[in-house]
Write an enzyme that holds these catalytic residues in place. Structure first.
Site, short mmCIF file in Angstrom:
data_model
loop_
_atom_site.label_atom_id
_atom_site.label_comp_id
_atom_site.label_asym_id
_atom_site.label_seq_id
_atom_site.Cartn_x
_atom_site.Cartn_y
_atom_site.Cartn_z
N HIS A 1 -8.58 -9.90 -14.76
CA HIS A 1 -7.33 -10.04 -14.02
C HIS A 1 -6.28 -9.05 -14.50
CE1 HIS A 1 -4.33 -12.15 -11.62
NE2 HIS A 1 -3.52 -12.11 -12.65
N TYR B 1 -8.39 -4.84 -15.10
CA TYR B 1 -9.12 -4.17 -14.02
C TYR B 1 -10.34 -3.41 -14.57
CZ TYR B 1 -5.04 -5.21 -11.14
OH TYR B 1 -4.03 -5.87 -10.48
N HIS C 1 -3.21 -15.33 -5.77
CA HIS C 1 -3.18 -16.52 -6.63
C HIS C 1 -4.24 -17.48 -6.12
CE1 HIS C 1 -0.36 -18.69 -9.62
NE2 HIS C 1 -0.78 -17.56 -10.15
N ASP D 1 8.07 -9.58 -9.60
CA ASP D 1 7.67 -8.17 -9.62
C ASP D 1 8.69 -7.32 -8.87
OD1 ASP D 1 5.35 -8.28 -11.13
OD2 ASP D 1 4.05 -8.64 -9.42
N ASP E 1 8.69 -8.55 -15.90
CA ASP E 1 8.59 -9.99 -15.65
C ASP E 1 7.44 -10.56 -16.46
OD1 ASP E 1 6.52 -8.85 -13.79
OD2 ASP E 1 6.30 -10.98 -13.32
N SER F 1 4.13 -19.81 -18.38
CA SER F 1 5.26 -20.52 -17.81
C SER F 1 6.05 -19.58 -16.90
CB SER F 1 6.18 -21.05 -18.91
OG SER F 1 5.54 -22.06 -19.65
N GLN F 2 6.50 -20.11 -15.80
CA GLN F 2 7.12 -19.29 -14.76
C GLN F 2 8.60 -19.02 -15.05
OE1 GLN F 2 5.15 -18.17 -11.65
NE2 GLN F 2 3.99 -18.35 -13.54
N GLY G 1 -0.96 -2.79 -5.92
CA GLY G 1 -1.63 -3.94 -5.32
C GLY G 1 -2.29 -4.78 -6.38
N SER H 1 -8.74 -9.10 -7.00
CA SER H 1 -9.16 -10.45 -7.34
C SER H 1 -10.67 -10.53 -7.19
CB SER H 1 -8.49 -11.48 -6.41
OG SER H 1 -8.97 -12.78 -6.69
#
Length: 749
Positions: free
Chosen positions: A55, A58, A104, A126, A278, A323-324, A547, A550
């Protein structure tokens, strides 16, 4: 300051470590030891394991993704390309627009609401990190069979999460699509995109420069959500009694994110920030290593200073927490006080957790001990690179030989009519208003076009009416039949959708959803799709700005259809000249642009009527796509068309139904001489659109198409309250409306 933990790692090379449980391969673990010259500490092992994951690193896709750079077209519009949080393009008048699409997927299957909600939150951060104010979001979605019981669990939660988070942020949701297919049953695709706008001089990058500058963590407190496998790294002794029942999926708080947006933008406005990142995947591990590796020095971090909402977290868990609603800023010492004051004004927790050093190491301390001492590049950028074996699957030839053009066709006009109703009421072709109605399209008052229009459009300057448009498209069925062509068809459709609204396509972001890279057949699909997209972007003049990849989207041995989702961003000088899809004016003439061929491979008709997937997808002619786009843009700008709609899934009949229902007006269609009505209605040949031309503009429009060599066939007129395919059948709009609009609510009731 002691070096006990790092020293202990040096002195105890033979201690067993849970590298396999954390997802590292043995050779990767040995490589970490080689880099460090010793075994890693628990904290270092946690950082390498997540930053070297598929993830974040890459590692299976890098060798193919480099084509986007090697084949990048020359573009005066591109300001920031691949490698940053999001791409940035120049849209004129001193404005820059940043946009990106990410996935996600797996979290949204486990916990649909929070998985989807935090997908929106992550992509928005982002955009903030580039220095931009977020102005809109889009959501391309893929679910399993519409009537499968688990779809009823996943879809409402995902839609509610997207709507709940985005609506609370005050961001209009203006685009995306929803597709159903059994291949996504255990692996729904929840892709999220966002757009932001700024002035050129306000662009910010993720780098930590300037020795002595402070590293400030701000936003939500750090909890135990989203840690996953790292929770086993409780300590060097891996204490089994350590609390480990933490949520695997991140938990979002959109109100905290809204405060974070305003706080960050005010700090940007006062020129307080040197670099910013972020906190998304890999949390502090990612933010600190990427900021340090992209800067001019090293970084020292005191992990004890990280504000926690769970005091039991180990240092490894603090580093791994996802955590967000958190961000990391690099601020000059003289500006720290003002930065913290702005955070306090917006009720955002902010703490100085470290500083930029003049060395080249990332050093992290916990309780007075150094627990991390690494070259940050080795964590953030120098992970493993795999050239996975790939091979065209043995079944590909048989799949392509199973020609959809040979499927049984309607025997008469009555059966043709019945199949039209069957198509427009099928889950993929039916109205998605049950879904999109849960999103706020018009908050902020700048939305010009939103679902179900061909592309979403946002005004970015109220004085000049400058605007941007975005469309996301992808067809896994086409890509399974031919990955190279399928990827180009996704690009062509998104490009065409943007042009149909009157905007000029500028650049691309993508979200590449595939199965396991350890399967040579999947890697062949991936390699071919990348090659097709890179070649297509070069020919279309639309650089890929960034981009997401996934992988491992599969259940057991069954992978999803290869699904490259392509987002195209365009610019329009005057949004008042936009073109909607609605047929709203009786008497206007309907023109079909482009060539219709007998192309049914992977089509909606073959899926709905025959449950069939086989043959070849429609051919791609990118020169024709560019010509069509030029005609659509010119016709929109010069007032020659009042409506336009691209032809894609479902072919001409689907586009007619959507345009007629949108405008509340019927259409009389004449089948041209020598043309099979079935092929005319259901073929999915690319490079086509329908337009509504006022009679006063017909001559001028025909002259333009003729001069540029674009086939333009007058096929009908907007008239009445039914779609009348003359000589074949007619269907009242009232009947079409029921068929088109009641399917999704009935399935999900």
């Amino acid at each position: 300051m002691t070096l006990d933990t790092v020293k202990h790692a040096t002195e105890t090379p033979d201690i067993d470590q849970p590298w396999a449980e954390l997802g590292l391969k043995q050779d990767e673990y040995e490589r970490v030891r080689e880099i460090l010259g010793r075994r890693p500490t628990g904290a270092e092992l946690a950082m390498y394991s997540v930053m070297w994951s598929e993830h974040c690193s890459y590692k299976s896709s890098k060798v193919h993704l480099k084509q986007f750079g090697e084949k990048a077209p020359q573009s005066d519009a591109l300001l920031v390309g691949i490698g940053e949080n999001a791409g940035v393009v120049d849209v004129g008048q001193g404005y820059a627009v940043t946009f990106k699409v990410e996935s996600h997927n797996h979290p949204s299957y486990v916990e649909p609401y929070q998985g989807a909600a935090t997908g929106v939150g992550g992509i928005v951060r982002d955009i903030i990190a580039m220095g931009a104010r977020p102005i809109a979001v889009v959501d391309p979605l893929r679910f399993g069979a519409a009537d499968h019981p688990d779809t009823k669990r996943v879809l409402p939660g995902v839609v509610s999460g997207i709507g709940g988070y985005g609506n609370c942020l005050g961001l209009p949701n203006i685009g995306g699509e929803t597709v159903f297919d059994a291949c996504y049953q255990g692996n729904p695709l929840v892709n999220a995109g966002a757009i932001g706008v700024m002035r050129h001089e306000d662009i910010h990058l993720a780098k930590a420069s300037g020795s002595g500058n402070k590293v400030i963590l701000y936003g939500a407190r750090t909890g135990g959500d989203g840690i996953g496998g790292a929770s086993i790294l409780a300590s060097e002794t891996f204490d089994e009694a350590k609390p480990s029942k933490r949520p695997a999926v991140q938990v979002g708080d959109p109100f905290q994110e809204k405060l974070l947006i305003e706080c960050t933008l005010e700090a940007f406005a006062e020129k307080l920030v040197v670099g910013i990142q972020d906190l998304g995947a890999a949390g502090l591990s990612c933010a600190t290593s990427e900021l340090a590796s992209n800067g001019s020095g090293g970084m020292r971090v005191e992990l004890d200073d990280v504000p926690l909402r769970d005091s039991t977290l180990s240092p490894e868990e603090i580093l791994m927490s996802e955590s967000q609603e958190r961000m990391c800023a690099v601020v000059e010492p003289s500006k720290v006080e003002r930065f913290l004051a702005i955070c306090e004004k917006w009720d955002v927790t902010a703490t100085v957790i470290g500083e930029v050093t003049d060395g080249d190491r990332l050093e992290i301390f916990w309780h007075g001990e150094m627990i991390v001492d690494v070259d940050p590049r080795t964590v953030a950028h120098d992970g493993p690179v795999y050239e996975r074996p790939y091979a065209r699957p043995a079944w590909q030839d048989a799949l392509q030989a199973d020609d959809a053009n040979k499927l049984a066709r309607p025997a008469d006009a009555d059966e043709l009519r019945a199949q039209v109703l069957q198509l427009v009421s099928s889950p993929n072709q039916a109205s998605k208003s049950w879904i999109t109605g849960q999103y706020d399209h018009f908050v902020q008052g700048n939305t010009v076009l939103a679902q179900p229009e061909d592309s979403g459009m946002i005004r970015i300057d109220e004085d000049t009416n400058l605007g941007v448009a975005i469309a996301t498209d992808g067809n896994g069925r086409f890509t399974k039949l031919d990955p190279y062509t399928g990827a180009q068809l996704a690009l062509a459709e998104a490009y065409r959708n943007v042009a149909a609204t009157g905007a000029k396509p500028l650049a691309v972001s993508d979200c590449l959803n595939f199965g396991s890279p350890e399967d040579p057949a999947v890697m062949w699909q991936f390699a071919e799709a990348i090659r097709g997209l890179a070649d297509g972007c070069l020919e279309m003049g639309t650089p890929v700005t960034g981009g997401n990849v996934s992988l491992y989207n599969q259940t057991g041995e069954a992978a999803i259809h290869p699904t490259p989702v392509v987002a195209v961003l365009g610019v329009i000088d005057d949004i008042s000249r936009r073109t909607p899809i609605a047929f709203a004016d009786e008497g206007h003439l309907i023109y079909l642009l482009g060539d219709t061929k007998e192309e049914l491979g992977g089509s909606a008709w073959s899926q709905v009527v025959h449950d069939h997937l086989g043959g070849l997808p429609p051919a791609v002619d990118l020169d024709r796509e560019k010509l069509l786009a030029e005609i659509l843009i010119s016709a929109s700008r010069d007032g020659m068309v009042d409506a336009a709609h691209d032809l894609s899934d479902g072919g001409l009949i689907q586009a007619l139904v959507e345009s007629c229902l949108r405008g509340g007006k019927g259409a009389r269609i004449v089948v041209p001489d020598g043309v099979d009505p079935f092929v005319l209605l259901f073929s999915e040949s690319a490079g086509r659109a329908i337009v509504a031309v006022p009679r006063s503009e017909e001559l001028r429009f025909n002259d333009m198409c003729g001069a540029r060599g674009l086939p333009a066939t007058r096929i009908g007129v907007i008239d009445g309250t039914e779609i009348d395919i003359q000589g074949q059948f007619s269907i009242p709009l009232s009947e079409l409306k029921v068929a088109h609009e009641e399917t999704i609510p009935a399935i999900l009731a």
